[in-house]
Design a protein around this motif. Structure first.
Motif, PDB file in Angstrom:
ATOM      1  N   PRO A   1      37.366  44.634  62.211  1.00 29.10           N
ATOM      2  CA  PRO A   1      37.786  43.362  63.300  1.00 29.10           C
ATOM      3  C   PRO A   1      36.558  43.233  64.528  1.00 29.10           C
ATOM      4  N   ARG A   2      36.233  44.256  64.865  1.00 30.94           N
ATOM      5  CA  ARG A   2      35.222  44.231  66.080  1.00 30.94           C
ATOM      6  C   ARG A   2      33.939  43.290  65.694  1.00 30.94           C
ATOM      7  N   PRO A   3      33.275  43.697  64.523  1.00 29.65           N
ATOM      8  CA  PRO A   3      32.372  42.758  64.116  1.00 29.65           C
ATOM      9  C   PRO A   3      32.456  41.501  63.825  1.00 29.65           C
ATOM     10  N   GLN A   4      33.813  40.974  63.296  1.00 33.00           N
ATOM     11  CA  GLN A   4      34.312  39.825  63.293  1.00 33.00           C
ATOM     12  C   GLN A   4      34.217  39.073  64.338  1.00 33.00           C
ATOM     13  N   LYS A   5      34.842  39.746  65.462  1.00 31.94           N
ATOM     14  CA  LYS A   5      34.879  38.870  66.770  1.00 31.94           C
ATOM     15  C   LYS A   5      33.552  38.762  67.515  1.00 31.94           C
ATOM     16  N   GLU A   6      32.574  39.738  67.218  1.00 27.71           N
ATOM     17  CA  GLU A   6      31.232  39.714  67.662  1.00 27.71           C
ATOM     18  C   GLU A   6      30.489  38.348  66.931  1.00 27.71           C
ATOM     19  N   ALA A   7      30.487  38.197  65.788  1.00 31.87           N
ATOM     20  CA  ALA A   7      30.237  37.233  65.017  1.00 31.87           C
ATOM     21  C   ALA A   7      30.762  35.928  65.471  1.00 31.87           C
ATOM     22  N   ASP A   8      31.908  35.931  65.547  1.00 34.79           N
ATOM     23  CA  ASP A   8      32.566  34.542  66.203  1.00 34.79           C
ATOM     24  C   ASP A   8      31.919  33.976  67.537  1.00 34.79           C
ATOM     25  N   ALA A   9      31.853  35.087  68.408  1.00 36.88           N
ATOM     26  CA  ALA A   9      31.425  34.798  69.721  1.00 36.88           C
ATOM     27  C   ALA A   9      29.783  34.379  69.839  1.00 36.88           C
TER      28      ALA A   9
END
Length: 405
Positions: free
Chosen positions: A16-24
Protein backbone atom coordinates in the motif's frame (compact mmCIF):
# COMPACT_ATOMS: atom_id res chain seq x y z
CA UNK A 1 7.19 16.76 -15.75
CA UNK A 2 9.49 13.85 -14.95
CA UNK A 3 9.32 10.17 -15.80
CA UNK A 4 9.37 8.28 -12.49
CA UNK A 5 9.63 4.55 -11.90
CA UNK A 6 8.85 2.81 -8.62
CA UNK A 7 10.23 -0.71 -8.09
CA UNK A 8 8.81 -3.38 -5.79
CA UNK A 9 9.93 -6.96 -5.34
CA UNK A 10 6.41 -8.27 -4.86
CA UNK A 11 2.75 -7.87 -5.78
CA UNK A 12 1.22 -4.40 -5.93
CA UNK A 13 -1.68 -5.44 -3.68
CA UNK A 14 0.73 -6.24 -0.83
CA UNK A 15 2.38 -2.82 -1.03
CA UNK A 16 0.00 0.00 0.00
CA UNK A 17 2.81 2.46 0.67
CA UNK A 18 4.10 2.54 -2.94
CA UNK A 19 0.51 2.85 -4.17
CA UNK A 20 0.02 6.04 -2.17
CA UNK A 21 3.40 7.31 -3.31
CA UNK A 22 2.44 6.72 -6.94
CA UNK A 23 -0.91 8.47 -6.43
CA UNK A 24 0.78 11.54 -4.96
CA UNK A 25 3.50 11.78 -7.61
CA UNK A 26 1.03 11.30 -10.46
CA UNK A 27 -1.22 13.97 -8.96
CA UNK A 28 1.79 16.30 -9.05
CA UNK A 29 1.92 15.80 -12.82
CA UNK A 30 4.66 13.20 -13.15
CA UNK A 31 4.50 10.18 -15.47
CA UNK A 32 4.64 7.31 -12.99
CA UNK A 33 5.01 3.57 -13.57
CA UNK A 34 5.14 0.96 -10.81
CA UNK A 35 7.06 -2.25 -11.50
CA UNK A 36 7.05 -5.46 -9.48
CA UNK A 37 6.75 -9.24 -9.58
CA UNK A 38 3.63 -11.43 -9.86
CA UNK A 39 3.61 -15.05 -8.70
CA UNK A 40 0.18 -15.68 -7.13
CA UNK A 41 -2.91 -15.67 -9.42
CA UNK A 42 -5.29 -14.30 -6.78
CA UNK A 43 -2.91 -11.48 -5.91
CA UNK A 44 -2.30 -10.79 -9.60
CA UNK A 45 -6.05 -10.24 -10.06
CA UNK A 46 -6.06 -7.88 -7.09
CA UNK A 47 -3.10 -6.03 -8.61
CA UNK A 48 -5.00 -5.48 -11.84
CA UNK A 49 -8.10 -4.29 -10.00
CA UNK A 50 -6.08 -1.86 -7.88
CA UNK A 51 -4.40 -0.37 -10.94
CA UNK A 52 -7.66 0.31 -12.77
CA UNK A 53 -8.52 3.98 -13.04
CA UNK A 54 -5.24 5.17 -11.55
CA UNK A 55 -3.26 8.08 -12.96
CA UNK A 56 -0.20 5.82 -13.05
CA UNK A 57 0.57 2.46 -14.64
CA UNK A 58 1.25 -0.97 -13.10
CA UNK A 59 3.68 -2.97 -15.24
CA UNK A 60 5.14 -6.10 -13.59
CA UNK A 61 8.62 -6.94 -14.81
CA UNK A 62 8.10 -10.65 -14.21
CA UNK A 63 4.66 -12.28 -14.28
CA UNK A 64 4.92 -15.91 -13.25
CA UNK A 65 1.13 -16.26 -13.30
CA UNK A 66 0.98 -15.91 -17.08
CA UNK A 67 0.33 -18.92 -19.28
CA UNK A 68 3.40 -21.10 -19.72
CA UNK A 69 5.31 -19.53 -16.81
CA UNK A 70 4.92 -22.32 -14.23
CA UNK A 71 8.37 -23.74 -14.95
CA UNK A 72 9.91 -20.26 -14.86
CA UNK A 73 8.39 -19.73 -11.42
CA UNK A 74 9.90 -22.96 -10.15
CA UNK A 75 13.27 -21.91 -11.56
CA UNK A 76 13.03 -18.46 -9.95
CA UNK A 77 12.28 -19.99 -6.55
CA UNK A 78 15.12 -22.46 -6.93
CA UNK A 79 17.58 -19.74 -7.94
CA UNK A 80 16.61 -17.65 -4.92
CA UNK A 81 17.00 -20.59 -2.57
CA UNK A 82 20.35 -21.59 -4.07
CA UNK A 83 21.59 -17.99 -3.88
CA UNK A 84 20.79 -17.87 -0.17
CA UNK A 85 22.44 -21.23 0.44
CA UNK A 86 25.47 -20.14 -1.58
CA UNK A 87 25.78 -16.97 0.48
CA UNK A 88 25.47 -18.95 3.73
CA UNK A 89 28.29 -21.25 2.60
CA UNK A 90 30.65 -18.78 0.93
CA UNK A 91 29.65 -15.25 1.93
CA UNK A 92 29.34 -14.30 -1.76
CA UNK A 93 26.37 -12.12 -2.71
CA UNK A 94 24.63 -12.81 -6.03
CA UNK A 95 21.67 -10.88 -7.38
CA UNK A 96 19.05 -13.57 -6.75
CA UNK A 97 19.83 -13.62 -3.02
CA UNK A 98 17.61 -10.54 -2.72
CA UNK A 99 14.45 -12.18 -4.03
CA UNK A 100 12.57 -13.69 -6.94
CA UNK A 101 13.44 -12.22 -10.36
CA UNK A 102 15.90 -9.75 -8.84
CA UNK A 103 18.10 -10.02 -11.91
CA UNK A 104 15.17 -9.15 -14.17
CA UNK A 105 14.28 -6.13 -12.02
CA UNK A 106 17.88 -4.93 -12.08
CA UNK A 107 18.18 -5.28 -15.86
CA UNK A 108 14.88 -3.50 -16.39
CA UNK A 109 15.90 -0.56 -14.21
CA UNK A 110 19.28 -0.19 -15.91
CA UNK A 111 18.34 -0.59 -19.57
CA UNK A 112 16.27 2.60 -19.82
CA UNK A 113 16.71 4.65 -16.62
CA UNK A 114 13.92 7.01 -15.63
CA UNK A 115 14.44 10.61 -14.55
CA UNK A 116 13.93 9.35 -11.00
CA UNK A 117 13.87 5.73 -9.82
CA UNK A 118 12.40 5.01 -6.38
CA UNK A 119 12.96 1.64 -4.73
CA UNK A 120 11.20 -0.31 -2.01
CA UNK A 121 12.34 -3.50 -0.24
CA UNK A 122 15.85 -4.74 0.43
CA UNK A 123 16.38 -5.92 -3.14
CA UNK A 124 15.62 -2.42 -4.30
CA UNK A 125 18.65 -1.13 -2.40
CA UNK A 126 20.97 -3.04 -4.74
CA UNK A 127 19.16 -1.57 -7.76
CA UNK A 128 19.40 1.96 -6.37
CA UNK A 129 23.08 1.56 -5.54
CA UNK A 130 23.93 0.53 -9.10
CA UNK A 131 21.86 3.36 -10.58
CA UNK A 132 23.57 5.83 -8.25
CA UNK A 133 26.98 4.50 -9.27
CA UNK A 134 26.01 5.26 -12.87
CA UNK A 135 25.01 8.81 -12.02
CA UNK A 136 21.23 8.32 -12.08
CA UNK A 137 18.78 10.00 -9.69
CA UNK A 138 17.30 7.69 -7.08
CA UNK A 139 14.88 7.63 -4.18
CA UNK A 140 14.72 5.10 -1.34
CA UNK A 141 11.91 4.21 1.03
CA UNK A 142 13.02 2.62 4.31
CA UNK A 143 9.70 1.07 5.25
CA UNK A 144 11.80 -1.24 7.40
CA UNK A 145 15.31 -1.08 8.76
CA UNK A 146 16.22 -3.88 6.39
CA UNK A 147 19.49 -4.90 8.01
CA UNK A 148 17.88 -5.07 11.46
CA UNK A 149 14.41 -6.49 10.91
CA UNK A 150 14.88 -10.16 11.83
CA UNK A 151 16.18 -12.04 14.87
CA UNK A 152 19.62 -13.58 14.51
CA UNK A 153 18.29 -17.13 14.21
CA UNK A 154 16.35 -16.16 11.05
CA UNK A 155 19.23 -14.48 9.21
CA UNK A 156 20.81 -17.52 7.58
CA UNK A 157 21.40 -16.86 3.89
CA UNK A 158 20.72 -13.15 4.30
CA UNK A 159 23.58 -10.71 3.58
CA UNK A 160 22.95 -8.44 6.56
CA UNK A 161 26.34 -6.71 6.44
CA UNK A 162 25.89 -5.89 2.76
CA UNK A 163 22.41 -4.54 3.51
CA UNK A 164 23.87 -2.26 6.18
CA UNK A 165 26.48 -0.99 3.70
CA UNK A 166 23.81 -0.26 1.10
CA UNK A 167 21.61 1.51 3.65
CA UNK A 168 24.47 3.74 4.77
CA UNK A 169 25.59 4.56 1.21
CA UNK A 170 22.11 5.35 -0.05
CA UNK A 171 21.19 7.29 3.08
CA UNK A 172 23.70 9.93 2.01
CA UNK A 173 23.05 9.71 -1.73
CA UNK A 174 19.70 11.39 -2.28
CA UNK A 175 17.29 13.89 -0.75
CA UNK A 176 14.45 11.47 -1.62
CA UNK A 177 14.72 9.20 1.41
CA UNK A 178 11.60 8.33 3.36
CA UNK A 179 10.70 6.22 6.36
CA UNK A 180 7.80 5.40 8.63
CA UNK A 181 8.41 7.11 11.98
CA UNK A 182 10.48 9.78 13.66
CA UNK A 183 12.04 7.14 15.88
CA UNK A 184 13.24 5.13 12.87
CA UNK A 185 14.35 8.27 11.00
CA UNK A 186 16.58 9.32 13.88
CA UNK A 187 18.06 5.84 14.28
CA UNK A 188 18.84 5.67 10.55
CA UNK A 189 20.41 9.13 10.61
CA UNK A 190 22.67 8.06 13.46
CA UNK A 191 23.60 4.89 11.57
CA UNK A 192 24.19 6.74 8.28
CA UNK A 193 26.00 9.65 9.93
CA UNK A 194 23.92 11.79 7.61
CA UNK A 195 20.55 13.51 7.28
CA UNK A 196 17.46 11.84 8.68
CA UNK A 197 15.03 10.44 6.10
CA UNK A 198 11.76 12.33 5.76
CA UNK A 199 8.92 10.82 7.78
CA UNK A 200 5.80 9.87 5.86
CA UNK A 201 3.56 7.81 8.06
CA UNK A 202 1.94 4.59 6.83
CA UNK A 203 -1.47 6.20 6.70
CA UNK A 204 -4.45 6.18 4.35
CA UNK A 205 -7.09 8.57 3.04
CA UNK A 206 -9.64 9.47 5.69
CA UNK A 207 -12.36 7.63 3.79
CA UNK A 208 -16.03 7.39 4.79
CA UNK A 209 -16.92 7.96 8.41
CA UNK A 210 -17.07 4.55 10.16
CA UNK A 211 -19.99 3.68 12.41
CA UNK A 212 -18.48 3.89 15.90
CA UNK A 213 -20.93 2.34 18.36
CA UNK A 214 -20.94 1.42 22.03
CA UNK A 215 -20.11 -2.14 23.06
CA UNK A 216 -22.67 -1.94 25.85
CA UNK A 217 -24.73 -5.14 25.90
CA UNK A 218 -22.54 -7.13 23.50
CA UNK A 219 -19.13 -8.76 23.33
CA UNK A 220 -16.19 -6.42 22.82
CA UNK A 221 -14.63 -7.28 19.46
CA UNK A 222 -10.82 -7.50 19.54
CA UNK A 223 -8.99 -7.43 16.22
CA UNK A 224 -5.53 -8.27 14.87
CA UNK A 225 -4.60 -8.63 11.20
CA UNK A 226 -1.68 -9.18 8.88
CA UNK A 227 -1.02 -10.79 5.52
CA UNK A 228 0.20 -13.85 7.42
CA UNK A 229 -0.75 -15.09 10.88
CA UNK A 230 2.44 -16.59 12.23
CA UNK A 231 4.97 -16.72 15.06
CA UNK A 232 7.05 -13.79 16.25
CA UNK A 233 4.18 -11.30 15.99
CA UNK A 234 3.03 -11.17 19.61
CA UNK A 235 0.19 -13.66 19.19
CA UNK A 236 1.64 -16.12 21.68
CA UNK A 237 1.57 -13.35 24.28
CA UNK A 238 -2.03 -12.58 23.32
CA UNK A 239 -3.12 -16.20 23.78
CA UNK A 240 -1.55 -16.20 27.23
CA UNK A 241 -3.41 -12.98 28.10
CA UNK A 242 -6.90 -14.03 27.03
CA UNK A 243 -7.73 -16.21 30.08
CA UNK A 244 -7.13 -13.14 32.26
CA UNK A 245 -9.79 -10.99 30.57
CA UNK A 246 -12.71 -10.10 32.83
CA UNK A 247 -15.15 -8.77 30.21
CA UNK A 248 -17.22 -10.38 27.46
CA UNK A 249 -15.00 -10.59 24.37
CA UNK A 250 -14.48 -12.12 20.94
CA UNK A 251 -11.13 -12.18 19.14
CA UNK A 252 -10.97 -11.84 15.35
CA UNK A 253 -7.70 -12.73 13.60
CA UNK A 254 -7.41 -11.89 9.90
CA UNK A 255 -4.71 -13.28 7.60
CA UNK A 256 -3.44 -16.43 5.95
CA UNK A 257 -2.61 -19.13 8.50
CA UNK A 258 -1.29 -22.66 8.25
CA UNK A 259 -3.24 -25.45 9.93
CA UNK A 260 -0.33 -26.41 12.23
CA UNK A 261 0.08 -22.87 13.52
CA UNK A 262 -3.67 -22.43 13.97
CA UNK A 263 -3.75 -25.59 16.06
CA UNK A 264 -0.74 -24.41 18.02
CA UNK A 265 -2.43 -21.11 18.89
CA UNK A 266 -5.68 -22.74 19.96
CA UNK A 267 -3.79 -25.31 22.04
CA UNK A 268 -2.47 -22.45 24.17
CA UNK A 269 -6.01 -21.65 25.34
CA UNK A 270 -8.34 -23.41 27.75
CA UNK A 271 -10.76 -25.44 25.64
CA UNK A 272 -13.75 -23.38 26.75
CA UNK A 273 -12.26 -20.21 25.19
CA UNK A 274 -11.50 -21.57 21.72
CA UNK A 275 -15.02 -20.77 20.47
CA UNK A 276 -14.30 -17.09 21.12
CA UNK A 277 -11.57 -17.04 18.45
CA UNK A 278 -12.57 -16.44 14.85
CA UNK A 279 -10.19 -16.63 11.89
CA UNK A 280 -10.85 -14.59 8.75
CA UNK A 281 -9.15 -14.60 5.33
CA UNK A 282 -7.41 -11.57 3.90
CA UNK A 283 -9.50 -9.09 1.93
CA UNK A 284 -8.57 -6.66 -0.81
CA UNK A 285 -7.20 -3.30 0.27
CA UNK A 286 -10.38 -1.41 -0.66
CA UNK A 287 -12.41 -3.69 1.66
CA UNK A 288 -10.03 -3.63 4.60
CA UNK A 289 -11.15 -0.43 6.35
CA UNK A 290 -14.77 -1.60 6.39
CA UNK A 291 -13.75 -5.02 7.71
CA UNK A 292 -11.65 -3.49 10.51
CA UNK A 293 -14.37 -1.01 11.50
CA UNK A 294 -16.62 -3.87 12.67
CA UNK A 295 -14.45 -4.22 15.79
CA UNK A 296 -13.80 -2.20 18.94
CA UNK A 297 -10.13 -2.64 19.90
CA UNK A 298 -7.18 -3.05 17.56
CA UNK A 299 -4.16 -5.00 18.78
CA UNK A 300 -0.65 -3.84 17.83
CA UNK A 301 1.63 -6.44 19.38
CA UNK A 302 5.03 -5.86 17.73
CA UNK A 303 8.09 -7.01 19.65
CA UNK A 304 10.54 -4.44 20.97
CA UNK A 305 13.67 -6.62 20.83
CA UNK A 306 14.10 -6.33 17.04
CA UNK A 307 15.27 -2.78 16.13
CA UNK A 308 13.17 -2.37 12.98
CA UNK A 309 9.97 -3.54 14.65
CA UNK A 310 10.68 -1.47 17.74
CA UNK A 311 11.14 1.76 15.80
CA UNK A 312 8.60 1.58 12.98
CA UNK A 313 4.92 2.47 12.92
CA UNK A 314 3.11 -0.11 10.81
CA UNK A 315 0.14 0.42 8.55
CA UNK A 316 -1.78 -1.84 10.96
CA UNK A 317 -1.58 0.83 13.66
CA UNK A 318 -2.94 3.52 11.35
CA UNK A 319 -5.64 1.24 9.94
CA UNK A 320 -7.01 0.95 13.47
CA UNK A 321 -7.12 4.72 13.89
CA UNK A 322 -8.64 5.21 10.43
CA UNK A 323 -11.44 2.75 11.22
CA UNK A 324 -12.18 4.20 14.65
CA UNK A 325 -10.76 1.44 16.85
CA UNK A 326 -9.21 2.01 20.23
CA UNK A 327 -5.66 0.65 20.27
CA UNK A 328 -3.81 -1.57 22.72
CA UNK A 329 -0.17 -1.43 21.68
CA UNK A 330 3.08 -2.97 22.85
CA UNK A 331 5.62 -0.61 24.35
CA UNK A 332 7.76 0.04 21.28
CA UNK A 333 9.30 3.38 20.37
CA UNK A 334 7.07 3.49 17.29
CA UNK A 335 3.87 2.83 19.22
CA UNK A 336 4.72 5.44 21.84
CA UNK A 337 5.17 7.93 19.03
CA UNK A 338 1.91 6.87 17.41
CA UNK A 339 -0.24 7.13 20.52
CA UNK A 340 1.30 10.53 21.29
CA UNK A 341 -0.15 11.62 17.93
CA UNK A 342 -3.60 10.35 18.96
CA UNK A 343 -4.14 11.30 22.63
CA UNK A 344 -6.77 9.23 24.40
CA UNK A 345 -6.99 6.64 21.61
CA UNK A 346 -5.44 3.73 23.45
CA UNK A 347 -3.04 2.28 25.99
CA UNK A 348 0.48 0.84 26.06
CA UNK A 349 1.63 -2.40 27.68
CA UNK A 350 5.15 -3.88 28.06
CA UNK A 351 5.85 -5.99 24.99
CA UNK A 352 5.67 -9.72 25.64
CA UNK A 353 4.05 -9.35 29.08
CA UNK A 354 0.78 -11.31 28.95
CA UNK A 355 -0.38 -10.23 32.41
CA UNK A 356 0.14 -6.56 31.52
CA UNK A 357 -1.67 -7.05 28.20
CA UNK A 358 -4.68 -8.55 29.98
CA UNK A 359 -4.66 -5.67 32.47
CA UNK A 360 -4.52 -3.08 29.67
CA UNK A 361 -7.45 -4.69 27.86
CA UNK A 362 -9.46 -4.94 31.07
CA UNK A 363 -8.91 -1.24 31.83
CA UNK A 364 -9.89 -0.15 28.34
CA UNK A 365 -12.97 -2.38 28.04
CA UNK A 366 -14.26 -2.04 31.61
CA UNK A 367 -16.48 0.95 30.82
CA UNK A 368 -18.34 1.00 27.48
CA UNK A 369 -18.50 4.80 27.52
CA UNK A 370 -14.74 5.15 28.02
CA UNK A 371 -14.10 2.62 25.25
CA UNK A 372 -16.40 4.55 22.93
CA UNK A 373 -14.57 7.78 23.77
CA UNK A 374 -11.23 6.14 22.92
CA UNK A 375 -12.61 4.96 19.58
CA UNK A 376 -13.81 8.46 18.74
CA UNK A 377 -10.45 9.94 19.79
CA UNK A 378 -8.71 7.52 17.42
CA UNK A 379 -10.85 8.51 14.45
CA UNK A 380 -10.73 12.24 15.22
CA UNK A 381 -6.93 12.28 15.49
CA UNK A 382 -6.59 10.36 12.25
CA UNK A 383 -8.81 12.73 10.27
CA UNK A 384 -7.33 15.89 11.77
CA UNK A 385 -3.60 15.24 11.47
CA UNK A 386 -2.73 11.77 10.20
CA UNK A 387 -4.81 10.96 7.10
CA UNK A 388 -2.85 10.59 3.89
CA UNK A 389 -4.30 13.85 2.60
CA UNK A 390 -2.23 15.67 5.23
CA UNK A 391 1.02 14.05 4.04
CA UNK A 392 0.73 13.49 0.28
CA UNK A 393 2.34 16.81 -0.69
CA UNK A 394 5.63 15.68 0.86
CA UNK A 395 6.18 13.17 -1.94
CA UNK A 396 6.08 15.86 -4.63
CA UNK A 397 8.44 18.10 -2.66
CA UNK A 398 10.93 15.26 -2.24
CA UNK A 399 10.73 14.40 -5.94
CA UNK A 400 11.44 18.02 -6.87
CA UNK A 401 14.48 18.03 -4.58
CA UNK A 402 15.77 14.75 -6.03
CA UNK A 403 15.26 15.88 -9.63
CA UNK A 404 17.22 19.05 -8.89
CA UNK A 405 19.97 17.09 -7.10
Amino acid sequence: MARIRIYLARHLCTAPRPQKEADALAAAGHEVTVHGVCFDPVSADRDAQLAQGRAWRWAPVADFTAKGQATCWLVARLRHRLARDWFALTGRVTSEVWGYAQGALMRHALQDPADLTIVHSEGGLAIAAELHRRGQRIGVDYEDWFSRDLPTDQQRGRPVERLAELEATLGRATPYATTTSRALAQALATQFKGPAPSVIYNTFPAGPEPEVTSANGRAVALHWFSQVIGPGRGLECLMAALPGLTFNWMLHLRGEISSPYKNELLARLPAELSSRIQFHPTVSHDQLATAIARHDIGLALEESTIPSRNLTLTNKFFHYLQSGLAVVASDTAGHREGLALAPGAGVIFPAGNAEALASALNRLAADPDSLLAARKAARNAFVATLAHETQAARYAALASAALAH
